[in-house]
Design an enzyme around this catalytic site. Structure first.
Site, PDB file in Angstrom:
ATOM      1  N   ASP A  44       0.866  -1.119  -0.135  1.00  0.00           N
ATOM      2  CA  ASP A  44       0.005   0.108   0.063  1.00  0.00           C
ATOM      3  C   ASP A  44       0.843   1.176   0.043  1.00  0.00           C
ATOM      4  OD1 ASP A  44      -1.817  -2.173   0.638  1.00  0.00           O
ATOM      5  OD2 ASP A  44      -1.768  -1.600   2.752  1.00  0.00           O
ATOM      6  N   GLU A 225     -11.110  -1.230  -3.196  1.00  0.00           N
ATOM      7  CA  GLU A 225     -10.250  -0.240  -2.085  1.00  0.00           C
ATOM      8  C   GLU A 225      -9.238   0.416  -2.617  1.00  0.00           C
ATOM      9  OE1 GLU A 225      -9.186  -3.747   0.315  1.00  0.00           O
ATOM     10  OE2 GLU A 225      -7.554  -4.467  -1.059  1.00  0.00           O
TER      11      GLU A 225
HETATM   12  O1  FUB Z   1      -2.287  -3.742   3.617  1.00  0.00           O
HETATM   13  C1  FUB Z   1      -3.450  -4.076   4.388  1.00  0.00           C
HETATM   14  C2  FUB Z   1      -4.636  -4.004   3.475  1.00  0.00           C
HETATM   15  O2  FUB Z   1      -4.475  -4.832   2.226  1.00  0.00           O
HETATM   16  C3  FUB Z   1      -5.051  -2.704   2.709  1.00  0.00           C
HETATM   17  O3  FUB Z   1      -5.557  -1.637   3.518  1.00  0.00           O
HETATM   18  C4  FUB Z   1      -5.768  -3.130   1.353  1.00  0.00           C
HETATM   19  O4  FUB Z   1      -5.859  -1.855   0.631  1.00  0.00           O
HETATM   20  C5  FUB Z   1      -4.889  -4.232   0.849  1.00  0.00           C
HETATM   21  O5  FUB Z   1      -3.686  -3.675   0.345  1.00  0.00           O
END
Ligand code: FUB
Length: 344
Positions: A44, A225
């Site tokens: 991320d 997301e």
């Molecule tokens: O790294 C944790 C979670 O995994 C993130 O918040 C999401 O976007 C995914 O990448």
């Protein structure tokens, strides 16, 4: 005399040998960043320029109960990255107990703010709910503040900035964007819903929209997301991740609009698994070199073979545009990008 000449000759050849070795070494100095850009499992990544440095703020990719801190990385040239360990952790953020995710940094009035998600909260059940005794339902989005991009960051509020569910969006994966009129917007959301809200002046909460709502849903088709927004040539670009972050279905898509509120219509996938390089590429950000039309995509991906859910690394590759402003598909590389110092 002969022996003195021989000595001079020897000294000269040694000096020559040393200087050409130096030149050879210079030649060998890496001119490309390589991918991943730094060691360790990091996901991320949010890239941003502060003054004359590139910064990347990633999630420490590990089991949720081990995600108790955030490291940052800075570079003057995109090649050499300096690690700033532990810029934020659960010691500074008392209400964060696990799953510190997806940091997003922004500067305002000389202070640096780091927004983050914590605890991977699930939907609270309202009856008899005690936030102090409920790890699964308390947390959400937080904000920390520091005097420099490398911290140390302190809790800005002493509690989450947002811990409620609006429009079914899990409060994770926030991104803060300063619009051309000076308004700071937050886009956030997991569980396939994306909301947008207007931050207030001191980043202690949100202002209502004209209709009295706190958040508007702007979820584009396919969104899962990891929202990110930037502007180029007056056009707004919205990028997000699709698929499942734990596997190789993860990918990035984007939309374009004339304003931050959209409407956002999915244009295309621009980053996805390439079985010759890496898989599960996603949760990206974009860096523009200040004052230039040089653009980079910063993202995480899974090395091949991928031996664990949390084995994600941070990579950078060049991002290019077509004449109509649409984005060319990103070619993932092992080589990364060339040096591009902000101050030249
Ligand atoms: O790294 C944790 C979670 O995994 C993130 O918040 C999401 O976007 C995914 O990448």
């Amino acid at each position: 005399m002969k022996s003195r000449i021989a000595l001079y000759t020897l000294a000269a050849s040694l000096a020559f040998a040393c200087s050409s070795a130096k030149e050879t070494n210079l030649e060998e100095t890496p001119k490309l960043s390589g991918n991943p850009i730094f060691d360790g499992w990091y996901a991320d990544p949010e890239g941003i320029v502060f003054v004359d440095e590139y910064w990347v703020y990633p999630t420490f990719s590990a089991g949720f109960t081990d995600q108790l801190h955030i490291d940052a990385f800075s570079s003057k040239d995109l090649i050499t990255w300096e690690k700033h360990a532990n810029i934020l952790d659960t010691v500074a953020i008392k209400w964060a107990r696990q799953a510190m995710w997806a940091p997003a940094a922004i500067e305002k009035d000389g202070k640096y703010y780091l927004f983050f998600s914590a605890n991977d909260i699930q939907r609270p059940s309202r009856d008899g709910w005690d936030p102090n005794n409920d790890i699964n339902h308390f947390g959400g989005l937080g904000v920390a503040v520091a005097d420099s991009p490398g911290g140390p960051f302190k809790d800005h509020l002493g509690k989450p900035l947002l811990s409620e569910f609006y429009n079914d969006a899990q409060p994770i994966d926030q991104f803060v964007f300063k619009d051309t009129d000076g308004t700071y917007y937050m886009l956030y959301g997991g569980w396939s819903h994306c909301n947008i809200g207007k931050l207030n002046a001191d980043f202690t909460g949100f202002e209502l929209w004209d209709d009295g709502e706190l958040f508007h849903e702007i979820t584009p088709e396919g969104y899962v997301e990891g929202p990110f927004v930037f502007i180029r040539n007056g056009k707004y670009y919205f990028m997000w991740s699709e698929g499942g972050w734990t596997n190789d279905s993860y990918k990035v898509a984007y939309a374009m609009a004339d304003k931050i509120t959209g409407p956002w219509k999915r244009i295309d996938t621009i980053l996805e698994s390439d079985t010759t390089v890496a898989t599960g590429a996603g949760h990206n950000s974009v860096i523009q070199k200040s004052g230039s039309d040089d653009w980079y995509m910063v993202y995480h991906r899974r090395p091949i073979p991928n031996e664990g859910r949390d084995h994600r690394v941070t990579a950078i590759d060049v991002m290019e545009f077509n004449a109509d402003g649409t984005i060319k598909p990103i070619k993932m590389t092992f080589e990364g990008v060339a040096a591009n110092p902000i101050l030249e």
